[in-house]
Design a protein around this motif. Structure first.
Motif, mmCIF file in Angstrom:
data_model
loop_
_atom_site.group_PDB
_atom_site.id
_atom_site.type_symbol
_atom_site.label_atom_id
_atom_site.label_comp_id
_atom_site.label_asym_id
_atom_site.label_seq_id
_atom_site.Cartn_x
_atom_site.Cartn_y
_atom_site.Cartn_z
ATOM 1 N N ILE A 37 24.420 40.335 44.303
ATOM 2 C CA ILE A 37 24.731 41.756 44.446
ATOM 3 C C ILE A 37 26.163 42.010 43.988
ATOM 4 C CG2 ILE A 37 25.085 43.634 46.100
ATOM 5 C CD1 ILE A 37 22.786 42.419 47.772
ATOM 6 N N TRP A 38 27.091 41.118 44.386
ATOM 7 C CA TRP A 38 28.492 41.291 43.988
ATOM 8 C C TRP A 38 28.630 41.300 42.472
ATOM 9 C CZ3 TRP A 38 32.699 43.386 45.356
ATOM 10 C CH2 TRP A 38 33.902 43.069 44.726
ATOM 11 N N LYS A 39 27.887 40.443 41.783
ATOM 12 C CA LYS A 39 27.951 40.419 40.321
ATOM 13 C C LYS A 39 27.549 41.774 39.738
ATOM 14 C CE LYS A 39 27.117 35.477 39.798
ATOM 15 N NZ LYS A 39 26.129 34.458 39.411
ATOM 16 N N LYS A 40 26.593 42.461 40.386
ATOM 17 C CA LYS A 40 26.132 43.765 39.906
ATOM 18 C C LYS A 40 27.122 44.880 40.204
ATOM 19 C CE LYS A 40 21.952 45.072 40.920
ATOM 20 N NZ LYS A 40 20.686 45.256 41.656
ATOM 21 N N VAL A 41 27.774 44.835 41.379
ATOM 22 C CA VAL A 41 28.587 45.974 41.820
ATOM 23 C C VAL A 41 30.078 45.668 41.855
ATOM 24 C CG1 VAL A 41 26.667 46.865 43.197
ATOM 25 C CG2 VAL A 41 28.410 45.439 44.294
ATOM 26 N N LYS A 42 30.482 44.553 41.289
ATOM 27 C CA LYS A 42 31.876 44.100 41.368
ATOM 28 C C LYS A 42 32.846 45.239 41.071
ATOM 29 C CE LYS A 42 34.889 40.369 39.975
ATOM 30 N NZ LYS A 42 35.000 39.132 39.227
ATOM 31 N N THR A 43 33.881 45.292 41.879
ATOM 32 C CA THR A 43 34.873 46.349 41.770
ATOM 33 C C THR A 43 36.242 45.782 42.116
ATOM 34 O OG1 THR A 43 35.562 48.502 42.639
ATOM 35 C CG2 THR A 43 34.406 47.056 44.158
ATOM 36 N N TYR A 44 37.280 46.454 41.646
ATOM 37 C CA TYR A 44 38.638 46.028 41.971
ATOM 38 C C TYR A 44 39.275 46.938 43.028
ATOM 39 C CZ TYR A 44 38.013 42.844 38.156
ATOM 40 O OH TYR A 44 37.524 41.842 37.362
ATOM 41 N N SER A 45 38.542 47.935 43.458
ATOM 42 C CA SER A 45 39.036 48.849 44.483
ATOM 43 C C SER A 45 39.105 48.116 45.827
ATOM 44 C CB SER A 45 38.084 50.046 44.614
ATOM 45 O OG SER A 45 38.280 50.705 45.844
ATOM 46 N N PRO A 46 40.275 48.070 46.463
ATOM 47 C CA PRO A 46 40.386 47.377 47.749
ATOM 48 C C PRO A 46 39.444 47.944 48.805
ATOM 49 C CG PRO A 46 42.556 47.895 46.894
ATOM 50 C CD PRO A 46 41.562 48.584 46.004
ATOM 51 N N ASN A 82 48.427 36.606 53.330
ATOM 52 C CA ASN A 82 48.261 36.568 51.873
ATOM 53 C C ASN A 82 46.893 37.042 51.392
ATOM 54 O OD1 ASN A 82 50.891 35.564 51.533
ATOM 55 N ND2 ASN A 82 50.176 33.475 51.858
ATOM 56 N N SER A 83 46.054 37.546 52.290
ATOM 57 C CA SER A 83 44.769 38.102 51.848
ATOM 58 C C SER A 83 44.877 39.627 51.843
ATOM 59 C CB SER A 83 43.636 37.660 52.781
ATOM 60 O OG SER A 83 43.660 38.425 53.972
ATOM 61 N N SER A 84 43.853 40.275 51.321
ATOM 62 C CA SER A 84 43.883 41.738 51.252
ATOM 63 C C SER A 84 43.728 42.389 52.620
ATOM 64 C CB SER A 84 42.787 42.234 50.309
ATOM 65 O OG SER A 84 41.528 41.820 50.773
ATOM 66 N N ILE A 85 43.389 41.602 53.643
ATOM 67 C CA ILE A 85 43.251 42.174 54.983
ATOM 68 C C ILE A 85 44.256 41.588 55.973
ATOM 69 C CG2 ILE A 85 40.837 42.875 54.720
ATOM 70 C CD1 ILE A 85 40.051 40.345 56.291
ATOM 71 N N SER A 86 45.398 41.146 55.469
ATOM 72 C CA SER A 86 46.438 40.636 56.360
ATOM 73 C C SER A 86 46.956 41.776 57.231
ATOM 74 C CB SER A 86 47.588 40.030 55.563
ATOM 75 O OG SER A 86 48.289 41.046 54.878
ATOM 76 N N ARG A 87 47.530 41.444 58.364
ATOM 77 C CA ARG A 87 48.068 42.479 59.267
ATOM 78 C C ARG A 87 49.084 43.357 58.548
ATOM 79 N NH1 ARG A 87 48.927 38.321 64.258
ATOM 80 N NH2 ARG A 87 46.723 38.108 64.780
ATOM 81 N N THR A 139 32.006 44.083 54.470
ATOM 82 C CA THR A 139 31.458 44.604 55.723
ATOM 83 C C THR A 139 29.953 44.797 55.616
ATOM 84 O OG1 THR A 139 33.561 45.694 56.184
ATOM 85 C CG2 THR A 139 31.646 46.452 57.435
ATOM 86 N N LEU A 140 29.480 45.316 54.481
ATOM 87 C CA LEU A 140 28.042 45.505 54.295
ATOM 88 C C LEU A 140 27.286 44.180 54.354
ATOM 89 C CD1 LEU A 140 27.893 48.247 51.525
ATOM 90 C CD2 LEU A 140 27.076 48.449 53.893
ATOM 91 N N CYS A 141 27.870 43.127 53.816
ATOM 92 C CA CYS A 141 27.233 41.809 53.911
ATOM 93 C C CYS A 141 27.074 41.404 55.374
ATOM 94 C CB CYS A 141 28.051 40.757 53.165
ATOM 95 S SG CYS A 141 28.011 40.928 51.370
ATOM 96 N N GLN A 142 28.092 41.662 56.171
ATOM 97 C CA GLN A 142 28.021 41.331 57.592
ATOM 98 C C GLN A 142 27.023 42.226 58.316
ATOM 99 O OE1 GLN A 142 32.097 41.737 58.758
ATOM 100 N NE2 GLN A 142 32.748 39.997 57.537
ATOM 101 N N VAL A 143 27.045 43.515 58.000
ATOM 102 C CA VAL A 143 26.121 44.450 58.635
ATOM 103 C C VAL A 143 24.688 44.133 58.227
ATOM 104 C CG1 VAL A 143 25.431 46.876 58.760
ATOM 105 C CG2 VAL A 143 27.843 46.261 58.868
ATOM 106 N N ARG A 191 35.907 46.769 47.978
ATOM 107 C CA ARG A 191 35.776 45.332 48.256
ATOM 108 C C ARG A 191 35.642 45.092 49.754
ATOM 109 N NH1 ARG A 191 40.515 42.587 45.019
ATOM 110 N NH2 ARG A 191 39.728 40.799 46.135
ATOM 111 N N PHE A 192 36.458 45.790 50.540
ATOM 112 C CA PHE A 192 36.376 45.664 51.993
ATOM 113 C C PHE A 192 35.005 46.116 52.491
ATOM 114 C CE2 PHE A 192 36.683 47.732 56.136
ATOM 115 C CZ PHE A 192 37.057 46.643 56.920
ATOM 116 N N VAL A 193 34.537 47.249 51.987
ATOM 117 C CA VAL A 193 33.237 47.775 52.419
ATOM 118 C C VAL A 193 32.118 46.825 52.008
ATOM 119 C CG1 VAL A 193 31.564 49.630 52.071
ATOM 120 C CG2 VAL A 193 33.961 50.172 52.536
#
Length: 144
Positions: free
Chosen positions: A9-18, A87-92, A26-30, A21-23
């Motif tokens: 799915i990521w290969k189909k919808v890959k995006t650079y928008s933070p 150092n990740s996109s979701i660091s505090r 989250t969708l994978c977890q949901v 990417r976060f959503v």
């Protein structure tokens, strides 16, 4: 395997928008939660608040749930002493600086990917999950 499905799915919808990417993450977890809810299995949920109230008890319960000995609770609790997402996109630090403004285009993308790729129906201005029993309350417990 779900991991392969999410990778495809990521290969189909890959995006650079933070935000997107976060959503997606989250969708994978949901989606995993959605599949469990569909099968009507009991899902044990944990909240951040309960972790903060009774750290050791919380940790032991979670370890038991996933089949790991409670003797590792003390070691597991050391993770709370630092930001594991440094150092990740979701660091505090990065989350504290992030804007919570989501554009209409981003909302449309989220709704489309959730529905077409994950079978998760989102409705309303807050994109509430509407096709999982007790989903909103349980989703909040998972995310928070």
């Amino acid at each position: 395997m779900l991991e392969n499905r999410y990778r495809n799915i990521w290969k189909k919808v890959k995006t650079y928008s933070p935000i997107k990417r976060f959503v997606f993450t989250t969708l994978c977890q949901v989606h995993t939660f959605y599949l469990e809810a569909e099968r009507r299995k009991e899902i044990k949920s944990y909240s951040y608040e309960s972790l903060m109230q009774k750290k050791e008890e919380f940790c032991k319960s979670m370890l038991r749930e996933v089949g790991i000995s409670e003797t590792f609770a003390e070691a597991a609790l050391t993770a709370l002493s630092r930001d594991s997402q440094t150092n990740s996109s979701i660091s505090r630090a990065k989350v504290a600086k992030a804007s919570d403004n989501v554009t209409d285009e981003q909302l449309s993308w989220i709704e489309k990917v959730a529905g077409e790729e994950f079978g998760i129906k989102l409705e309303g201005p807050n994109l509430e999950v509407t096709n999982m029993p007790n989903s909103w309350e349980l989703l909040l417990k998972i995310l928070l």
